[in-house]
Design a protein around this motif. Structure first.
Motif, PDB file in Angstrom:
ATOM      1  N   ASN A  50       0.786  -1.219  -0.129  1.00  0.00           N
ATOM      2  CA  ASN A  50       0.106   0.206  -0.169  1.00  0.00           C
ATOM      3  C   ASN A  50       1.108   1.290   0.166  1.00  0.00           C
TER       4      ASN A  50
ATOM      5  N   LYS B  92      -2.184   5.183   3.320  1.00  0.00           N
ATOM      6  CA  LYS B  92      -3.482   5.106   2.355  1.00  0.00           C
ATOM      7  C   LYS B  92      -3.752   3.519   2.357  1.00  0.00           C
TER       8      LYS B  92
ATOM      9  N   VAL C 116      -4.633   2.453  -0.805  1.00  0.00           N
ATOM     10  CA  VAL C 116      -4.785   2.182  -2.211  1.00  0.00           C
ATOM     11  C   VAL C 116      -3.395   1.448  -2.185  1.00  0.00           C
TER      12      VAL C 116
ATOM     13  N   PRO D 202      -1.817   4.645  -9.418  1.00  0.00           N
ATOM     14  CA  PRO D 202      -3.202   4.382  -9.666  1.00  0.00           C
ATOM     15  C   PRO D 202      -3.630   4.925 -11.078  1.00  0.00           C
TER      16      PRO D 202
ATOM     17  N   THR E  45      -8.228  10.065  -3.995  1.00  0.00           N
ATOM     18  CA  THR E  45      -6.821   9.675  -3.479  1.00  0.00           C
ATOM     19  C   THR E  45      -5.923   9.252  -4.544  1.00  0.00           C
ATOM     20  N   ASP E  46      -6.586   8.622  -5.667  1.00  0.00           N
ATOM     21  CA  ASP E  46      -5.955   8.011  -6.563  1.00  0.00           C
ATOM     22  C   ASP E  46      -5.248   8.982  -7.455  1.00  0.00           C
TER      23      ASP E  46
END
Length: 267
Positions: free
Chosen positions: A58, A62, A64, A84, A94-95
């Motif tokens: 990750n 985050k 992600v 991303p 966020t991406d």
């Protein structure tokens, strides 16, 4: 410049900022960012470049997922970070924030943008935004097999000339274009190819004056900053990440020391 003269080719990435972003460069010479819209075949390109030399985790702080991998070309070790998939870098998700911050603060040696050859116009929005931040860009024109099936013809040489960066046609699922992409990445990092990316220009009443004033203030504080106009625009738009970087002084780490290679070679 060739592989025999590459011992003195400087890595241009920002090591300190990459550490903050959770990227360990201790065993690598260069770092490559892989960007693109969703559904462009970016993961296939990543797998084609890295094979089994990859791992996932990750992004710091985050939820992600991030994939990293590596490859060796002309005896140089490259780390590639799969960003991303996003449609823009406006930091509205966020991406988008992760992708934008990696390109802006990590200052990768090359950013490879994977675009869908069947939807080129839509994909160019992200491409132009990335080229506002960094000069070192390569476009991987993926899904050329699909474009051919739909009778879509793209003059990649003309596109390269218009955009000022390498454009490599590829069909990653079939492994086509990957060798050419590897060579192009190498040529950019060692200065064999000097990117001169197209930048969108345009005067907007009142806004242009504000941009010019901010650019003057930014370059007065940080004379070596390479993308002051882009930063000024983000400040005017209220981009909190950029505002925080200016307040903290982190923006000062973005200097033209990372851009000196652009004037050291011949395209």
């Amino acid at each position: 410049m060739d592989s025999n003269n590459c011992a003195n080719c400087p890595a241009l990435h920002n090591v300190n900022n990459l550490v903050k972003l959770g990227v360990d460069m201790s065993e690598f010479d260069y770092v490559i960012a892989l960007a693109g819209n969703p559904n462009t075949g970016k993961s296939t390109v990543f797998n084609s470049l890295t094979g089994l030399r990859q791992h996932t985790g990750n992004w710091p702080g985050k939820t992600v997922a991030r994939a990293e991998g590596g490859f060796i070309y002309n005896e140089k070790h490259f780390k590639i970070v799969d960003l991303p998939g996003t449609y823009s870098l406006l930091s509205t998700s966020t991406d988008e924030e992760i992708a934008r911050d990696f390109i802006l603060f990590g200052q990768p040696d090359v950013t490879v943008i994977v675009v869908d050859a069947t939807r080129l116009e839509r994909n160019l929005n992200l491409t132009l935004q990335i080229m506002e931040i960094t000069n070192r860009v390569i476009i991987c024109l993926n899904l050329m097999d699909e474009a051919k099936r739909h009778k879509i013809n793209i003059d990649h040489r003309l596109l390269s000339k218009k955009l000022g960066v390498p454009v490599i046609p590829a069909s990653a699922r079939q492994g086509e274009g990957i060798n050419e992409l590897l060579k192009s990445i190498y040529d950019v990092v060692v200065g064999n190819y000097i990117c001169k990316p197209y930048r969108v220009s345009g005067e907007i009443k009142y806004v242009s004056k504000a941009v010019d004033e901010l650019v003057y203030q930014i370059t007065t504080l940080y004379p070596e900053i390479p993308n002051a106009r882009w930063i000024a625009l983000r400040l005017l738009e209220g981009d909190q990440s950029v505002i925080d970087a200016v307040i903290s002084g982190d923006i000062g780490s973005l200097t033209t020391r990372n851009y000196q290679i652009e004037n050291s070679g011949v395209q």
